[in-house]
Design an enzyme around this catalytic site. Structure first.
Site, PDB file in Angstrom:
ATOM      1  N   SER A  97     -10.180   4.615   1.731  1.00 59.29           N
ATOM      2  CA  SER A  97     -10.630   3.644   0.728  1.00 59.29           C
ATOM      3  C   SER A  97     -11.863   4.186  -0.011  1.00 59.29           C
ATOM      4  O   SER A  97     -11.774   5.181  -0.704  1.00 59.29           O
ATOM      5  CB  SER A  97     -10.874   2.295   1.405  1.00 59.29           C
ATOM      6  OG  SER A  97     -11.015   1.264   0.465  1.00 59.29           O
ATOM      7  N   ASN A 121      -5.365   5.500   1.497  1.00 59.59           N
ATOM      8  CA  ASN A 121      -5.521   4.222   0.808  1.00 59.59           C
ATOM      9  C   ASN A 121      -6.587   4.322  -0.289  1.00 59.59           C
ATOM     10  O   ASN A 121      -7.495   3.503  -0.388  1.00 59.59           O
ATOM     11  CB  ASN A 121      -5.870   3.115   1.792  1.00 59.59           C
ATOM     12  CG  ASN A 121      -4.819   2.963   2.886  1.00 59.59           C
ATOM     13  OD1 ASN A 121      -4.876   3.652   3.894  1.00 59.59           O
ATOM     14  ND2 ASN A 121      -3.874   2.078   2.689  1.00 59.59           N
ATOM     15  N   HIS A 242      -3.452  -1.977   3.892  1.00 64.36           N
ATOM     16  CA  HIS A 242      -4.641  -1.194   3.565  1.00 64.36           C
ATOM     17  C   HIS A 242      -5.269  -0.500   4.773  1.00 64.36           C
ATOM     18  O   HIS A 242      -5.798   0.605   4.644  1.00 64.36           O
ATOM     19  CB  HIS A 242      -5.684  -2.089   2.894  1.00 64.36           C
ATOM     20  CG  HIS A 242      -6.834  -1.326   2.293  1.00 64.36           C
ATOM     21  ND1 HIS A 242      -6.674  -0.432   1.252  1.00 64.36           N
ATOM     22  CD2 HIS A 242      -8.160  -1.302   2.611  1.00 64.36           C
ATOM     23  CE1 HIS A 242      -7.843   0.091   0.928  1.00 64.36           C
ATOM     24  NE2 HIS A 242      -8.763  -0.411   1.747  1.00 64.36           N
TER      25      HIS A 242
END
Length: 269
Positions: A97, A121, A242
């Site tokens: 992320s 992700n 996620h």
């Protein structure tokens, strides 16, 4: 495994990190609101063959925050300072992320220090609607309005594995400092295009991995990044969202173990 702390050069302050195993170094960077413990399944798997260093991002866990308003290039600068302080001249680098945005930026600007990069992700060139939504959330967080339930509901389904991971993530989110969280989230909200036009210059093997159900770090984003990178590869793990490294740890560990074998002939030259 306990956290170790190290003083970085100015203006970065203290770095906290987990260090396990021996061999070629692998550096892991978590996402916004998490901490290095979020990589425990990967630390346990990868440290069997490599030295694994999982870093607490600035303002998270035991690491000092960056200045308020710091943007993605400053997080990339922090990573450079961290690797220098750790004495690591060349590494394999993986991020999740926000950590993936940092890893992508580092790969685009410090190519000589990487053997390979993995982006889990990762967000890339959001739509105008998605950008407006994430920037609104960044403003709310800076104003002290923190809604944890909405992202948790988006990240996790109802299976026992996902609910166990959700409880872990909820605990980390509830402990992160508001200052560190707000600064990192604002950089995350505005960083999806910062290095987008430099991906073609990432010459090491690149893995872009996400879950099929991740709406914001979508399979289409992973494929677009892998298509832009000369040695890019995309992998989509079906049925996950996620926090795929926690909900599909075996699949992610296998993917990263395979990734660590890519480009090995280059490393011996």
């Amino acid at each position: 495994m306990t956290l170790t702390t190290l003083q970085l050069s100015e203006p970065y302050g203290t770095l906290a990190f987990r260090d396990a195993g021996s061999g070629p170094p692998v550096v892991l960077i978590h996402g916004v609101g998490m901490q290095s413990a979020a990589w425990m399944p990967q630390i346990e798997a990868l440290s069997k063959t490599h030295r694994v260093l999982a870093l607490d991002m600035p303002g998270h866990g035991g690491s000092a925050p960056l200045r308020s308003g710091a943007q993605l290039p400053e997080f990339v600068g922090w990573l450079q300072a961290a690797l220098h302080a750790l004495g690591l001249k060349r590494v394999s680098l993986a991020g999740h992320s926000m950590g993936a945005l940092i890893a992508m930026g580092f790969a685009a600007t410090h190519r000589a220090q990487l053997d390979r990069v993995a982006l889990l992700n990762v967000v890339y060139c959001r739509s105008p609607e998605a950008r407006a939504a994430v920037e609104k959330r960044a403003t709310q967080i800076r104003d002290g309005v923190v809604d944890l339930e909405t992202p948790l509901a988006r990240w996790f389904g109802d299976t026992p594995t996902e609910q166990t991971a959700r409880a872990q993530v909820s605990g980390w989110l509830s402990k992160v400092s508001s200052e560190g969280y707000g600064t990192a989230y604002d950089a995350f909200a505005r960083g999806d295009t910062t290095y987008a036009d430099k991906i073609g210059g990432i010459t090491c093997p690149l893995l872009a991995l996400t879950g099929s159900g991740d709406q914001n770090s979508s399979p289409a984003m992973a494929r677009a990044i892998s298509d832009a990178a000369p040695l890019g590869r995309a992998l989509v793990i079906e049925g996950h969202r996620h926090m795929v490294n926690l909900t599909a740890e075996d699949e992610v560990n296998t993917a990263l173990q395979d990734w660590l074998k890519t480009g090995q002939e280059r490393e011996t030259q």
